[in-house]
Design an enzyme around this catalytic site. Structure first.
Site, PDB file in Angstrom:
ATOM      1  N   GLU A  47     -21.474  26.843 -14.292  1.00 37.21           N
ATOM      2  CA  GLU A  47     -20.461  27.613 -13.539  1.00 37.21           C
ATOM      3  C   GLU A  47     -20.449  29.029 -14.091  1.00 37.21           C
ATOM      4  OE1 GLU A  47     -18.280  27.417 -10.815  1.00 37.21           O
ATOM      5  OE2 GLU A  47     -17.997  29.475 -11.490  1.00 37.21           O
TER       6      GLU A  47
ATOM      7  N   THR B  61     -13.095  28.917  -4.212  1.00 40.10           N
ATOM      8  CA  THR B  61     -12.459  28.255  -3.064  1.00 40.10           C
ATOM      9  C   THR B  61     -11.685  26.999  -3.460  1.00 40.10           C
ATOM     10  OG1 THR B  61     -14.396  29.038  -1.891  1.00 40.10           O
ATOM     11  CG2 THR B  61     -12.910  27.643  -0.658  1.00 40.10           C
TER      12      THR B  61
ATOM     13  N   HIS C  41      -7.315  15.931   4.556  1.00 38.69           N
ATOM     14  CA  HIS C  41      -7.165  15.752   6.004  1.00 38.69           C
ATOM     15  C   HIS C  41      -7.469  14.325   6.419  1.00 38.69           C
ATOM     16  CE1 HIS C  41      -7.946  20.106   5.628  1.00 38.69           C
ATOM     17  NE2 HIS C  41      -7.127  20.194   6.651  1.00 38.69           N
TER      18      HIS C  41
ATOM     19  N   VAL D  36     -26.526  30.990 -12.682  1.00 36.66           N
ATOM     20  CA  VAL D  36     -27.922  30.747 -12.358  1.00 36.66           C
ATOM     21  C   VAL D  36     -28.464  32.008 -11.693  1.00 36.66           C
ATOM     22  CG1 VAL D  36     -29.484  29.396 -10.925  1.00 36.66           C
ATOM     23  CG2 VAL D  36     -27.614  28.273 -12.161  1.00 36.66           C
TER      24      VAL D  36
ATOM     25  N   ARG E 121     -13.833  30.599   2.973  1.00 37.97           N
ATOM     26  CA  ARG E 121     -14.584  29.383   3.302  1.00 37.97           C
ATOM     27  C   ARG E 121     -16.047  29.745   3.539  1.00 37.97           C
ATOM     28  NH1 ARG E 121     -10.225  30.106   6.598  1.00 37.97           N
ATOM     29  NH2 ARG E 121      -8.525  28.597   6.606  1.00 37.97           N
TER      30      ARG E 121
ATOM     31  N   ILE F   5     -19.831  24.140   2.510  1.00 38.52           N
ATOM     32  CA  ILE F   5     -18.710  23.202   2.418  1.00 38.52           C
ATOM     33  C   ILE F   5     -17.418  23.956   2.701  1.00 38.52           C
ATOM     34  CG2 ILE F   5     -17.636  21.380   1.070  1.00 38.52           C
ATOM     35  CD1 ILE F   5     -20.597  20.871   1.611  1.00 38.52           C
TER      36      ILE F   5
ATOM     37  N   CYS G 290      10.608  28.068 -15.099  1.00 36.31           N
ATOM     38  CA  CYS G 290      10.709  27.669 -13.693  1.00 36.31           C
ATOM     39  C   CYS G 290      10.087  26.302 -13.474  1.00 36.31           C
ATOM     40  CB  CYS G 290      10.026  28.683 -12.791  1.00 36.31           C
ATOM     41  SG  CYS G 290      10.591  30.366 -13.037  1.00 36.31           S
TER      42      CYS G 290
ATOM     43  N   CYS H  59       9.545  32.895 -10.966  1.00 33.44           N
ATOM     44  CA  CYS H  59       9.591  34.164 -11.694  1.00 33.44           C
ATOM     45  C   CYS H  59       8.185  34.664 -11.962  1.00 33.44           C
ATOM     46  CB  CYS H  59      10.390  34.064 -12.987  1.00 33.44           C
ATOM     47  SG  CYS H  59       9.464  33.603 -14.441  1.00 33.44           S
TER      48      CYS H  59
ATOM     49  N   CYS I 285       7.205  33.289 -19.039  1.00 31.53           N
ATOM     50  CA  CYS I 285       6.268  32.518 -19.862  1.00 31.53           C
ATOM     51  C   CYS I 285       5.084  33.333 -20.364  1.00 31.53           C
ATOM     52  CB  CYS I 285       5.760  31.302 -19.088  1.00 31.53           C
ATOM     53  SG  CYS I 285       4.755  31.739 -17.667  1.00 31.53           S
TER      54      CYS I 285
HETATM   55  C1  LIG Z   1      -7.437  29.055   2.726  1.00 32.11           C
HETATM   56  C2  LIG Z   1      -8.240  27.797   2.655  1.00 32.11           C
HETATM   57  C3  LIG Z   1      -7.602  26.580   2.851  1.00 32.11           C
HETATM   58  C4  LIG Z   1      -8.327  25.384   2.781  1.00 32.11           C
HETATM   59  N1  LIG Z   1      -7.639  24.221   2.894  1.00 32.11           N
HETATM   60  C5  LIG Z   1      -8.321  23.057   2.744  1.00 32.11           C
HETATM   61  C6  LIG Z   1      -7.628  21.829   2.788  1.00 32.11           C
HETATM   62  O1  LIG Z   1      -6.398  21.795   2.909  1.00 32.11           O
HETATM   63  N2  LIG Z   1      -8.329  20.675   2.682  1.00 32.11           N
HETATM   64  C7  LIG Z   1      -9.689  20.690   2.525  1.00 32.11           C
HETATM   65  O2  LIG Z   1     -10.271  19.631   2.476  1.00 32.11           O
HETATM   66  N3  LIG Z   1     -10.369  21.843   2.427  1.00 32.11           N
HETATM   67  C8  LIG Z   1      -9.720  23.023   2.522  1.00 32.11           C
HETATM   68  N4  LIG Z   1     -10.409  24.201   2.400  1.00 32.11           N
HETATM   69  C9  LIG Z   1     -11.830  24.165   2.096  1.00 32.11           C
HETATM   70  C10 LIG Z   1     -12.085  23.808   0.617  1.00 32.11           C
HETATM   71  O3  LIG Z   1     -11.319  24.592  -0.232  1.00 32.11           O
HETATM   72  C11 LIG Z   1     -13.555  24.019   0.265  1.00 32.11           C
HETATM   73  O4  LIG Z   1     -14.314  23.337   1.195  1.00 32.11           O
HETATM   74  C12 LIG Z   1     -13.934  23.514  -1.122  1.00 32.11           C
HETATM   75  O5  LIG Z   1     -13.077  24.003  -2.100  1.00 32.11           O
HETATM   76  C13 LIG Z   1     -15.353  23.915  -1.429  1.00 32.11           C
HETATM   77  O6  LIG Z   1     -15.653  23.571  -2.746  1.00 32.11           O
HETATM   78  P1  LIG Z   1     -17.017  24.017  -3.425  1.00 32.11           P
HETATM   79  O7  LIG Z   1     -17.103  23.311  -4.683  1.00 32.11           O
HETATM   80  O8  LIG Z   1     -18.106  23.839  -2.450  1.00 32.11           O
HETATM   81  O9  LIG Z   1     -16.881  25.591  -3.575  1.00 32.11           O
HETATM   82  P2  LIG Z   1     -16.247  26.494  -4.736  1.00 32.11           P
HETATM   83  O10 LIG Z   1     -14.964  25.991  -5.179  1.00 32.11           O
HETATM   84  O11 LIG Z   1     -16.302  27.887  -4.247  1.00 32.11           O
HETATM   85  O12 LIG Z   1     -17.242  26.317  -5.936  1.00 32.11           O
HETATM   86  C14 LIG Z   1     -18.475  26.914  -6.011  1.00 32.11           C
HETATM   87  C15 LIG Z   1     -18.679  27.419  -7.399  1.00 32.11           C
HETATM   88  O13 LIG Z   1     -20.011  27.823  -7.594  1.00 32.11           O
HETATM   89  C16 LIG Z   1     -20.043  28.874  -8.499  1.00 32.11           C
HETATM   90  N5  LIG Z   1     -21.311  29.590  -8.374  1.00 32.11           N
HETATM   91  C17 LIG Z   1     -21.766  30.258  -7.298  1.00 32.11           C
HETATM   92  N6  LIG Z   1     -22.963  30.790  -7.560  1.00 32.11           N
HETATM   93  C18 LIG Z   1     -23.292  30.443  -8.805  1.00 32.11           C
HETATM   94  C19 LIG Z   1     -24.415  30.713  -9.638  1.00 32.11           C
HETATM   95  N7  LIG Z   1     -25.434  31.422  -9.212  1.00 32.11           N
HETATM   96  N8  LIG Z   1     -24.405  30.219 -10.898  1.00 32.11           N
HETATM   97  C20 LIG Z   1     -23.363  29.469 -11.347  1.00 32.11           C
HETATM   98  N9  LIG Z   1     -22.285  29.198 -10.586  1.00 32.11           N
HETATM   99  C21 LIG Z   1     -22.241  29.674  -9.336  1.00 32.11           C
HETATM  100  C22 LIG Z   1     -18.870  29.695  -8.082  1.00 32.11           C
HETATM  101  O14 LIG Z   1     -18.424  30.543  -9.129  1.00 32.11           O
HETATM  102  C23 LIG Z   1     -17.851  28.639  -7.697  1.00 32.11           C
HETATM  103  O15 LIG Z   1     -16.964  28.353  -8.740  1.00 32.11           O
HETATM  104  C24 LIG Z   1      -9.715  25.416   2.497  1.00 32.11           C
HETATM  105  C25 LIG Z   1     -10.348  26.639   2.287  1.00 32.11           C
HETATM  106  C26 LIG Z   1      -9.634  27.819   2.359  1.00 32.11           C
HETATM  107  C27 LIG Z   1     -10.315  29.115   2.097  1.00 32.11           C
END
Ligand SMILES: Cc1cc2nc3c(=O)[nH]c(=O)nc-3n(C[C@H](O)[C@H](O)[C@H](O)COP(=O)(O)OP(=O)(O)OC[C@H]3O[C@@H](n4cnc5c(N)ncnc54)[C@H](O)[C@@H]3O)c2cc1C
Ligand SMILES: Cc1cc2nc3c(=O)[nH]c(=O)nc-3n(C[C@H](O)[C@H](O)[C@H](O)COP(=O)(O)OP(=O)(O)OC[C@H]3O[C@@H](n4cnc5c(N)ncnc54)[C@H](O)[C@@H]3O)c2cc1C
Ligand code: SF4
Lengths: 572, 138, 436
Positions: free
Chosen positions: A115, A124, A133, A256, A398, A423, A493, A528, A533
């Site tokens: 990471e 995200t 959902h 990476v 997203r 995703i 809080c 707050c 804190c």
């Molecule tokens: C406003 C909003 C509301 C949402 N609400 C919902 C919901 O209610 N329910 C639901 O199911 N989904 C929801 N989603 C979607 C959901 O949040 C995402 O689908 C999910 O978090 C994706 O996870 P991830 O692990 O793929 O991505 P991320 O959490 O983005 O993780 C990817 C990670 O990869 C790391 N990374 C990238 N490139 C590199 C690299 N080269 N080297 C090392 N690390 C790297 C990044 O730093 C990051 O931490 C929502 C999204 C948004 C924006």
């Protein structure tokens, strides 16, 4: 034929001043040239997605908008990875990557989770609604629909194993038009198609009884009992800690930067901590997943970004609503995501949102006044809530493919690469199901070369941190006797104690900044907003880490809370 | 001919808008003051504005890294920042009571800097554990 | 073993309000315990190192810690006890008693008391509550937090700060930052006039040449790790940013002084309804709330700008709480006090006319109020009895401004029989045509 008509259609839609070319590459289509503006670029991508290619790679340029590159990280303190070797490398410490790492730990293989940030769940995965959902809204036949419904079932037992709070308040979709009733058969058919179970139609009276704040204009609603909520960052941290407890190496501040490939295989993973060998690589890099695919010359899709903003209401609000509520505009049923609503979180806050807007900026979390205004319309769905309850707001991004579906598959061209990309929502809900499939693929890759045994000492649970809020008063009193520091409240809080903060700092995936402590303990997440804190948590961080106070950061390197000490000017 | 200076009295929250005629011989007439202290303040302010300095000094104790202090009298306004810088090098390394002098004759102005809080012996531990039990009665 | 304590009066909060209440109650012979979550008594005044406290009460200009220490010493000398470092997690009623569940390092305990005084102070409004947009870097903080960092921890929260909001704490922090070696780029206020006292504009800004820009606000913060700058915009009369007036300013910190809110989670959990204007519970002249045995004082009742008034309200509450604890419930005769035209709010919201008979009120009832507009050319206050229309009190002021709280005293005997309410009204002096 196909390419020809796509080209013609693109040219027609691109408008004056634009120049758009399309070519095929490994079954995908690549768009090149120049689009009028960002909006047009995205629309051309969507258009191309209608032609049945494997993927759309949208390399159109937009004037005044440089293509985004990841920030070049420095060489961080801590262990070097140079010359090491792992069976599987998982890129990305979001909920998807962490869930995959934990699944991989069920096997006797060595796993490293990479990471780039100083904590997991920075992007995200900590910027969403935390909703699991029901699966109703996903388009039937897509991966989204399949993984969502499967993931929804898996989260129940998984949350128990991890010791995180998870509840199923159910989702209530209200209608304000008589014509809505005509849609009920359609909705029933959709639910059946997506295999969403247990839904009910509620009449006006039932809705009013369940949700006293529902608007007078409501004409009943569609209730989906399987919809759940959890804390997305706590869930991600828990998955990472469980993985770590089972031997996965969690390497933070590790970006990476590229792959070395040989014979259509990734041989080495290059990072800012040095290069190492990997038997298989999983791409779970969220908003950068297309870049990471590109490092292996396997960029057969590209991501566009859909921003979402949520308002967070004071935890008082949670008592004023029982279910997840939404009142969609009937004419928007086909929008790319559902129109947002009101979600009661496990902590009792209410989230209002999210918005959904295409905008460049993979990690741009700045919010705007216009977004706040857009969200105000949701307050009509529960008249007991009001904008004066807003304590904060946040934005998330997203990662979306132009096909608007997940990419969960083993690469067609790179023999030891598996993608979990694009995703978008409902990625959190889907994560456990995606993880199971991806881990299976990765283990399959390893099994092609050597036997892979299950890990007999795998533990599905973890030692969950104490959560005094879930204890009775007597249990809490006992806890404080055992753990004196659990009696000193540092966040007024959310009532978080010094002991909980210390636990977070000593965890298997340790918090190292104010925000990381906040994600784990909620210190600073209340009304707050850290006013009380912050200094206290800073002192504890400094004490645990053995660093001077001015070195404590809000969110990792480059974000110190204080810029030195007073009295330095005259002494120097 | 004299001139008239107008400014806000800072002695109390009332903040009267004062007008002072200067240049004429004798004690300058002051208008706008709601109390006699304001007249005295106005006269001085017109010719030699002074302020008391309230700030902090460093201590040697991690549990209480700063001690609040004030000046025993008015410091010429123009030298206020200089006076504060002059305290940067002060280090309190013993327990003391409020009112005790922390630095004497600041900048040679004949004005002392005194503590405005107590620094009790028992609260001088590290930042959290030894922190003050001051006033604990039960 | 869970420790169990019994007292006549429990006081939550060891700031000036709670300490005054404790002293008054202890002097009246009650057994009192003050529960304070911080390690030292004194409340927010511990971090207010500037001078200007106690002019009314002690006739001298004290620094905040001096004022706090005096109050703490006199409360303890009067026989009150205090437990610093303990946090009241839950407050409830059990039988005829209040039950406080408290946490402190190494032990939880239960405190039962006949009367309860809430003196929990206030908290600050944050950047999110005034809808500042943009990035989320480190370096955005409230003035009170900045005050703690600078004055208590000896940390510099910024080297070049922009201050949003001209409340007193913001003005005072402009001076503190300057004296501690930082630069203050400017103070920006969305309203057309400063929110803080004139004397603070003078001695905290003008003395140091720090500009104050009115009708201006911060619309966005920039910076990834640490604040790199902010966008400022001029605002129209309704406070909305004027398009095209945006400009960027470089700075490494944004300090907010945009208002205080009484801290009343415990009051709400005890079923007290909060006043929409003051955001504290409604109370009579001794701080007695509408629930029996429950008192509220200081900034938890309404935001005061003078610690002296806070102590005064604490004393009234402590005295009444002791009387209740020892004498039991008494008949109350509540007469509403209304904020009429020109008045932002008035506290207390009720007068208990029966209190005089119980000897709790010496000189009379104190009524605190703020005007809802700035009246520079003079103002007139009248206090009328509704029903008879009789004017009970009249006062002239050279000027009234919303940030400056005023106080009048009314002898309860002057309230005519049959009055249905009292009403406070403010008008311009010359024309007497009401507010603008
Ligand atoms: C406003 C909003 C509301 C949402 N609400 C919902 C919901 O209610 N329910 C639901 O199911 N989904 C929801 N989603 C979607 C959901 O949040 C995402 O689908 C999910 O978090 C994706 O996870 P991830 O692990 O793929 O991505 P991320 O959490 O983005 O993780 C990817 C990670 O990869 C790391 N990374 C990238 N490139 C590199 C690299 N080269 N080297 C090392 N690390 C790297 C990044 O730093 C990051 O931490 C929502 C999204 C948004 C924006
Ligand atoms: C940042 C800030 C700066 C200020 N500066 C000035 C100034 O310069 N001049 C001025 O005249 N006024 C100032 N004020 C107003 C000032 O608060 C009052 O003058 C006065 O201090 C209020 O006294 P109080 O006792 O009501 O509240 P506080 O002094 O705030 O005391 C309340 C106490 O209650 C405790 N408490 C709260 N909840 C609990 C709980 N659940 N359990 C245990 N303990 C609890 C708190 O820790 C605190 O010590 C300032 C206020 C703030 C917030
Ligand atoms: S003149 Fe008197 S009343 Fe007026 S501000 Fe000065 S000290 Fe206060």
């Amino acid at each position: 034929m196909r390419l020809g008509s796509l080209r013609a259609g693109l040219r027609k839609r691109a408008g004056a001043g634009a120049e758009v070319e399309a070519r095929e590459w490994r079954g995908s289509v690549v768009l090149e040239g120049r689009a009028r503006d960002w909006r047009s670029k995205v629309e051309l991508g969507w258009y191309a997605a209608g032609f049945g290619y494997k993927g759309v790679v949208n390399d159109l340029e937009v004037e005044g908008l440089a293509p985004e590159r990841p920030e070049a990280p420095g060489r961080p303190a801590g262990a070097s990875l140079e010359g090491e070797s792992f069976d599987v490398a998982v890129v990305g410490g979001g909920v998807v990557g962490c869930a995959i790492a934990r699944e991989l730990a069920r096997w006797k293989v060595s796993v490293i989770l990479l990471e780039k940030e100083c904590d997991v769940a920075v992007h995200t995965s900590s910027r969403n609604d935390g909703m699991i959902h029901d699966g109703f809204a996903a388009k039937p036949g897509t991966l989204k629909a399949r993984y969502n419904v499967e993931g929804n079932r898996l989260w129940g037992p998984l949350a128990r194993e991890l010791g995180i709070e998870f509840s199923r308040p159910g989702s209530l979709v209200l209608y304000d038009s008589r014509a809505a009733a005509a849609l009920y058969p359609v909705m029933a058919a959709r639910a059946a198609e997506n295999r969403v179970e247990g839904w009910e139609f509620w009449g006006r009276g039932r809705v009013r009884a369940e949700e006293p704040g529902a608007p007078d204009s409501q004409r009943g609603g569609f209730f989906l009992p399987s919809a759940g909520v959890l804390s997305p960052y706590r869930a991600t941290v828990a998955l990472a800690e469980c993985a770590a407890a089972n031997g996965v190496r969690v390497s933070l501040e590790t970006a990476v930067l590229g792959f070395d490939t040989e014979d259509a295989r990734i041989t080495r993973v290059r990072t800012n901590r040095g290069a190492f060998r990997a038997g298989a690589v999983v791409n779970a890099a969220g908003n950068w997943a297309d870049h990471v695919a590109g490092y292996a010359n396997d960029r057969f899709f590209s991501l566009h970004q859909r921003r979402g903003v949520d308002l967070v209401l004071d935890s008082r609000a949670g008592a004023l609503q029982r279910h997840i509520l939404a009142m969609p505009d009937l004419f928007q049923l086909h929008a790319k995501t559902k129109g947002g609503g009101l979600v009661v979180t496990t902590e009792g806050n209410v989230l209002v949102g999210p918005t959904a807007a295409e905008a460049p900026g993979r990690e741009d979390y700045a919010t705007s006044q216009a977004e706040m205004r857009e969200l105000e319309r949701h307050f009509r769905v529960n008249k007991l809530l009001s904008p004066s309850m807003v304590i904060t707001y946040f934005a998330g991004v997203r990662p979306c493919t132009y096909e608007e579906d997940f990419v969960v598959e083993r690469s067609d061209y790179v023999r030891n690469l598996v993608h979990a990309a694009g995703i978008q929502s409902p990625g959190l809900a889907s994560a456990p199901a995606i993880a199971a499939d991806v881990a299976r693929s990765a283990i399959g890759i390893l099994a092609e070369r050597a036997r892979v045994e299950p890990n007999p000492s795998f533990r599905a649970g973890r030692r969950a941190p104490v959560d005094p809020r879930r204890l009775s008063w007597e249990e809490r009193a006992e806890l404080v006797e055992r753990r004196p520091d659990c009696g000193r409240i540092v966040c007024r809080c959310e009532e978080v104690s010094e002991g909980e903060v210390r636990d977070a700092l000593r965890g298997l995936v340790p918090a190292a900044s104010l925000d990381a402590v906040k994600r784990r303990t909620r210190a600073g997440a209340g009304r707050c907003h850290g006013g009380f804190c912050t200094p206290r948590v800073m002192e504890i961080i400094a004490d645990e880490a053995g660093i001077p106070l001015p070195e404590v950061t809000k969110k990792g390197p480059g974000s110190p809370v204080a810029l030195g000490r007073t009295k330095e000017a005259g002494r120097a | 001919m004299g001139e008239t200076k107008s400014f806000v009295c800072v002695l109390c929250p009332r903040g009267c808008a004062l007008e002072v005629d200067i240049g004429a011989p004798g004690p300058a007439p002051v208008r706008g003051n709601a109390c006699p202290r304001g007249a005295e303040y106005g006269r001085l302010e017109a010719i030699d504005p002074r302020r008391s300095l309230t700030t902090t000094v460093a201590t040697a104790f991690p549990g209480r890294p700063r001690l609040p202090v004030k000046s025993s009298g008015g410091i010429p306004l123009a030298r206020l920042v200089e006076a504060a810088r002059g305290l940067d090098s002060v280090l309190v390394d013993r327990p003391l009571r409020r009112g005790e002098v922390v630095a004497a004759n600041l900048l040679g102005l004949g004005i002392d800097i005194v503590a405005t809080d107590d620094l009790a012996a028992e609260e001088l531990g590290d930042a959290m554990h030894g922190a003050g039990r001051a006033g604990e009665g039960a | 073993m869970l420790e169990r304590l019994d007292r006549d009066v429990a006081v939550i909060g060891g700031g000036p309000a709670g300490l005054a209440a404790a002293r008054a109650a202890a002097s009246a012979g009650a057994r009192v315990l003050v529960v304070e979550r911080e390690e030292r008594l004194g409340g927010i005044l511990k971090q207010c190192v500037h001078e200007g406290f106690g002019l009314e009460r002690f006739g001298e200009a004290l620094a905040g810690p001096e004022y706090a220490a005096r109050e703490a010493e006199s409360a303890l000398a009067a026989g009150a006890e205090a437990r610093p470092g303990s946090f009241v997690a839950r407050a409830s009623r059990e039988g005829g008693l209040f039950l406080l569940r408290c946490l402190r390092r190494g032990g939880a305990y239960e405190l039962r008391a006949r009367a309860l005084v809430l003196a929990t102070g206030c908290r600050e409004r944050t950047d999110r509550q005034v809808l500042v947009q943009g990035d989320r870097p480190a370096g955005v903080l409230t003035a009170g937090l900045a005050q703690y960092l600078v004055n208590v921890q000896g940390l510099l929260p910024a080297r070049r700060a922009v201050i949003l909001g001209s409340g007193d704490i913001g003005l005072i922090m402009a001076r503190r930052l300057t004296l501690e070696g930082a630069e203050v780029e400017g103070v920006y206020e969305i309203k057309a006039e400063p929110s803080g006292l004139s004397r603070n504009v003078r001695q905290c800004l003008e003395d140091f040449g720090i500009p104050l820009r009115l009708s201006t606000t911060v619309t966005a913060v920039h910076g990834k790790g640490r604040v790199a700058g902010v966008t400022l915009a001029s605002v129209d009369q309704r406070g909305a940013p004027i398009r095209g007036s945006e400009r960027e300013v470089e700075c490494d910190g944004l300090v907010l002084s945009v208002g205080l809110i009484p801290e009343n989670e415990l009051a709400a959990s005890l079923g007290l309804e909060l006043d929409g204007l003051t955001r504290g519970p409604r109370a009579d002249q001794s701080g007695a709330c509408l629930a029996e045995g429950l008192y509220c004082c200081g900034n938890a009742l309404h935001v005061n700008d003078l610690a002296d008034y806070v102590s005064e309200s604490g004393e009234a509450a402590g005295r009444a709480a002791a009387a209740y604890a020892r004498g039991g419930p008494a008949r109350r005769e509540l007469l509403p006090v209304k904020a009429g035209s020109g008045v932002l709010y008035a506290v207390p919201q009720f007068l208990d006319l029966a209190a005089a008979g119980r000897g709790q009120v010496e000189a009379g009832a104190r009524i605190y109020f703020r005007s809802n507009a700035t009246l520079r050319e003079g103002a007139r206050l009248v206090l009328k009895a509704e029903g008879s229309g009789e004017v009970l009190l009249e006062r002239s002021y050279r000027a009234l401004r919303p940030p400056e709280m005023e106080r009048v005293e009314l002898e309860l005997g002057r309230v005519p029989e049959g009055a249905s309410a009292l009403c406070l009204e403010i008008s311009r002096k010359e024309r007497g045509d009401g507010r603008d």
